[in-house]
Design an enzyme around this catalytic site. Structure first.
Site, PDB file in Angstrom:
ATOM      1  CB  ILE A  57      -5.102  -0.167  22.723  1.00  0.00           C
ATOM      2  CG1 ILE A  57      -5.120   1.325  23.004  1.00  0.00           C
ATOM      3  CG2 ILE A  57      -5.413  -0.991  23.944  1.00  0.00           C
ATOM      4  CD1 ILE A  57      -6.502   1.863  23.338  1.00  0.00           C
ATOM      5  CG  HIS A 125       3.010   5.288  30.433  1.00  0.00           C
ATOM      6  ND1 HIS A 125       2.557   6.444  31.025  1.00  0.00           N
ATOM      7  CD2 HIS A 125       2.957   5.497  29.100  1.00  0.00           C
ATOM      8  CE1 HIS A 125       2.239   7.314  30.087  1.00  0.00           C
ATOM      9  NE2 HIS A 125       2.476   6.773  28.899  1.00  0.00           N
ATOM     10  CG  LEU A 126       9.832   1.445  29.523  1.00  0.00           C
ATOM     11  CD1 LEU A 126      10.779   2.594  29.205  1.00  0.00           C
ATOM     12  CD2 LEU A 126      10.588   0.282  30.157  1.00  0.00           C
ATOM     13  CG  HIS A 127       5.799   4.338  25.230  1.00  0.00           C
ATOM     14  ND1 HIS A 127       4.614   4.056  24.606  1.00  0.00           N
ATOM     15  CD2 HIS A 127       5.580   5.464  25.951  1.00  0.00           C
ATOM     16  CE1 HIS A 127       3.715   4.959  24.925  1.00  0.00           C
ATOM     17  NE2 HIS A 127       4.277   5.827  25.749  1.00  0.00           N
TER      18      HIS A 127
END
Length: 167
Positions: A57, A125-127
């Protein structure tokens, strides 16, 4: 960093949490568990039952996605050597999403994880950021390779592979 990892906003619930979702591997207080269980109005750009991918977001690049396991997995510091296939699959999904969105130069991407305590959501979580060459000044700091707070997917895999079997 923390601002970009706030990730998707929780939307209206998709109804009561089902018993499957309350089983092991689900944290009812975790926004990423809710997103992965499709209990929010977050649009998923990928879902295969094991992994979910959605837009960040607060993007740090023209295209910025997060790839998360559907089941709750702690941050990257909590992983063991057994998690290497999971991290590799997360990378594959991230690259696939980029390619489906016309990012063909995979050498100009940034794939990685914030290293605790610099992650605001305690769910792996993978960016996935692209093109990395178009990241803004602050994003270049937040997602800087070889920093104390960000580790690339490749670096994490190397770190996990170097762990002994008992870790």
């Amino acid at each position: 960093m923390a601002a970009t990892e706030g990730a998707a906003q929780a939307g209206p619930s998709a109804g009561p949490v089902k018993s499957r979702a309350q089983a092991d591997g689900y944290d009812k207080t975790c926004i990423f568990c809710k997103i992965g269980s499709q209990q929010t109005d977050t649009e998923l750009v990928h879902f295969d039952g094991d992994l979910a991918c959605f837009k960040d977001i607060k993007p740090g690049a023209p295209q910025h996605y997060l790839v998360v396991p559907v089941k709750h997995v702690g941050n990257c510091r909590s992983l063991t050597k057994d998690h290497v296939p999971l991290v590799e699959k997360m990378v594959e999904v991230g690259k696939s999403v980029l390619q489906k969105n016309n990012i063909t130069d995979l050498s100009d991407v940034r794939l990685g994880f914030h290293w605790p305590p610099f992650s605001s959501v305690n769910h792996l979580h993978l960016h996935v950021l692209a093109p990395a060459s178009e990241m803004g000044f602050m994003s270049k700091i937040f997602y800087r390779i070889d920093s104390y707070w960000f580790v690339t997917a490749e670096q994490l895999i190397q770190r996990l592979n170097s762990l002994s079997e008992s870790n």
